[in-house]
Design a protein around this motif. Structure first.
Motif, short mmCIF file in Angstrom:
data_model
loop_
_atom_site.label_atom_id
_atom_site.label_comp_id
_atom_site.label_asym_id
_atom_site.label_seq_id
_atom_site.Cartn_x
_atom_site.Cartn_y
_atom_site.Cartn_z
N ALA A 117 21.93 82.67 138.84
CA ALA A 117 22.49 84.02 138.68
C ALA A 117 22.04 84.60 137.34
N LYS B 238 20.54 89.03 135.34
CA LYS B 238 21.21 89.89 134.36
C LYS B 238 22.46 89.20 133.83
N GLY B 239 23.16 89.89 132.96
CA GLY B 239 24.46 89.41 132.48
C GLY B 239 24.41 88.10 131.73
N LEU B 240 25.45 87.28 131.96
CA LEU B 240 25.60 86.03 131.20
C LEU B 240 24.50 85.03 131.52
N ASN C 113 17.86 89.02 144.19
CA ASN C 113 16.88 90.11 144.21
C ASN C 113 15.60 89.71 143.46
N VAL D 149 17.06 82.93 145.12
CA VAL D 149 18.00 82.10 145.87
C VAL D 149 19.34 82.81 146.00
N ASP D 150 19.95 82.63 147.15
CA ASP D 150 21.34 83.04 147.33
C ASP D 150 22.14 81.74 147.27
N VAL D 151 22.96 81.59 146.24
CA VAL D 151 23.64 80.30 146.06
C VAL D 151 24.69 80.00 147.12
N GLY E 224 27.71 85.28 140.98
CA GLY E 224 28.53 86.48 140.84
C GLY E 224 30.00 86.06 140.86
N GLY E 225 30.88 86.98 140.61
CA GLY E 225 32.30 86.62 140.62
C GLY E 225 33.01 87.25 141.80
N ARG F 156 38.00 78.39 140.81
CA ARG F 156 37.39 77.78 139.62
C ARG F 156 38.17 76.54 139.15
N THR G 76 29.05 93.10 130.66
CA THR G 76 27.95 92.96 131.62
C THR G 76 28.23 93.96 132.74
N VAL H 166 31.60 93.49 134.38
CA VAL H 166 32.75 93.99 133.63
C VAL H 166 32.81 95.52 133.71
#
Ligand SMILES: NC(=O)c1ccc[n+]([C@@H]2O[C@H](COP(=O)([O-])OP(=O)(O)OC[C@H]3O[C@@H](n4cnc5c(N)ncnc54)[C@H](OP(=O)(O)O)[C@@H]3O)[C@@H](O)[C@H]2O)c1
Length: 263
Positions: A14, A17-19, A40, A64-66, A94-95, A161, A192, A195
């Motif tokens: 993932a 972007k982001g973290l 993507n 990959v799509d996890v 993603g979340g 989680r 991100t 958020v």
């Protein structure tokens, strides 16, 4: 401090972007050979090129799509052959959406389970044999502070989680003899796209500018500011390094002090 990450092979999920992206960039800046994955391809390749240009080190993009078992299997096969080894795995995705307990359906729960627990289990199980072959390794899971203190609306994230925490604690116990460490990091609030689309959405909808919305959110954070993704990436990079060789089975928050629990 020399983290001794140079030439290690790091897989960051993932990470377009982001973290995830910030983590990939930090590892690459320390000299790691990095493989990034997310869905993507176009965005992923752009990110890989940008990081590589910045750090001068090779970054490979593999889509990959996890949540898809077959894609994850194929992804790990490709990553393992890209540089001939894997040393570091950063599990990220993603979340799940935020909302009240009663607002979620069976399908929502199933999707969160696939995205945030099963993906971690799948990737870890497939990467483990590669780490064992090296006689050492690092597994780091990105979770959230809701595993430590209550975060309103985070029932999907928190419930699922907690499974990652249990999984990694048990795994740390089992793979300790192989000098493989397993740790979780809990991001507080980092600016991100996720958020922007959730945590400060209410403030933006109320007509605040992004700056005002951030300031509003920061009021509850002891450090009075939202984190920069690089600040989370720094912790992950340390945990991924040889210097963190005796840290395992932990769940560490990087949150500007926002987690109010004592332990
Ligand atoms: N930002 C925060 O403050 C914060 C706080 C606590 C926890 N977290 C958690 O940290 C994780 C990352 O958050 P973020 O803020 O960096 O999100 P983000 O900026 O929205 O980035 C999400 C990344 O995940 C990828 N992704 C999404 N679904 C995927 C899938 N099924 N398979 C593979 N890749 C996928 C996206 O790329 P594609 O769409 O191309 O796949 C993108 O690269 C999330 O689990 C989030 O809940 C974040």
């Amino acid at each position: 401090m020399d983290l001794r990450i140079e030439n290690k092979v790091a897989v960051v999920l993932a990470a377009s972007k982001g973290l995830g992206r910030a983590t990939a960039e930090a590892l690459s800046a320390e000299g790691a050979r990095v493989i990034i994955g997310s869905r993507n391809l176009q965005e992923l390749e752009k990110t890989a090129q940008e990081i590589s240009l910045k750090t001068g080190n090779q970054v490979i993009a593999i889509p990959v799509d996890v949540t898809d078992a077959a894609q994850v299997e194929n992804f790990v096969l490709k990553t393992a052959s890209a540089f001939g080894r894997i040393d570091i795995l950063v599990n990220n995705a993603g979340g799940p959406p935020f909302g009240a307990v009663e607002s979620f359906t069976e399908t929502d729960w199933q999707a969160a389970f696939e995205l945030n627990l099963l993906s971690t289990v799948r990737l870890t199980r497939l990467v483990l044999p590669h780490l064992k072959k090296n006689g050492s390794g690092r597994i780091i899971n990105i979770v959230g502070t809701s595993v430590k203190s209550v975060l309103e609306g985070s029932v999907l994230s928190t419930s699922i989680r907690m499974g990652v925490i249990g999984f990694s604690k048990l795994l740390a116990d089992e793979v300790g003899p192989d000098q493989i460490t397993v740790n979780n990091v809990c991001p507080g609030l980092f600016l991100t796209d996720r958020v922007r689309g959730s945590a400060i959405k209410k403030e933006l909808a109320a007509g605040m500018t992004e700056e005002q919305a951030e300031a509003e959110k920061a009021k509850n954070i002891p450090m009075r500011r939202i984190g920069q993704p690089e600040e989370l990436a720094a912790m992950i990079t340390f945990l991924a390094s040889e210097k963190a060789s005796y840290i395992t089975g932990t769940t560490i928050q990087v949150d500007g002090g926002v987690t109010r629990s004592i332990f």
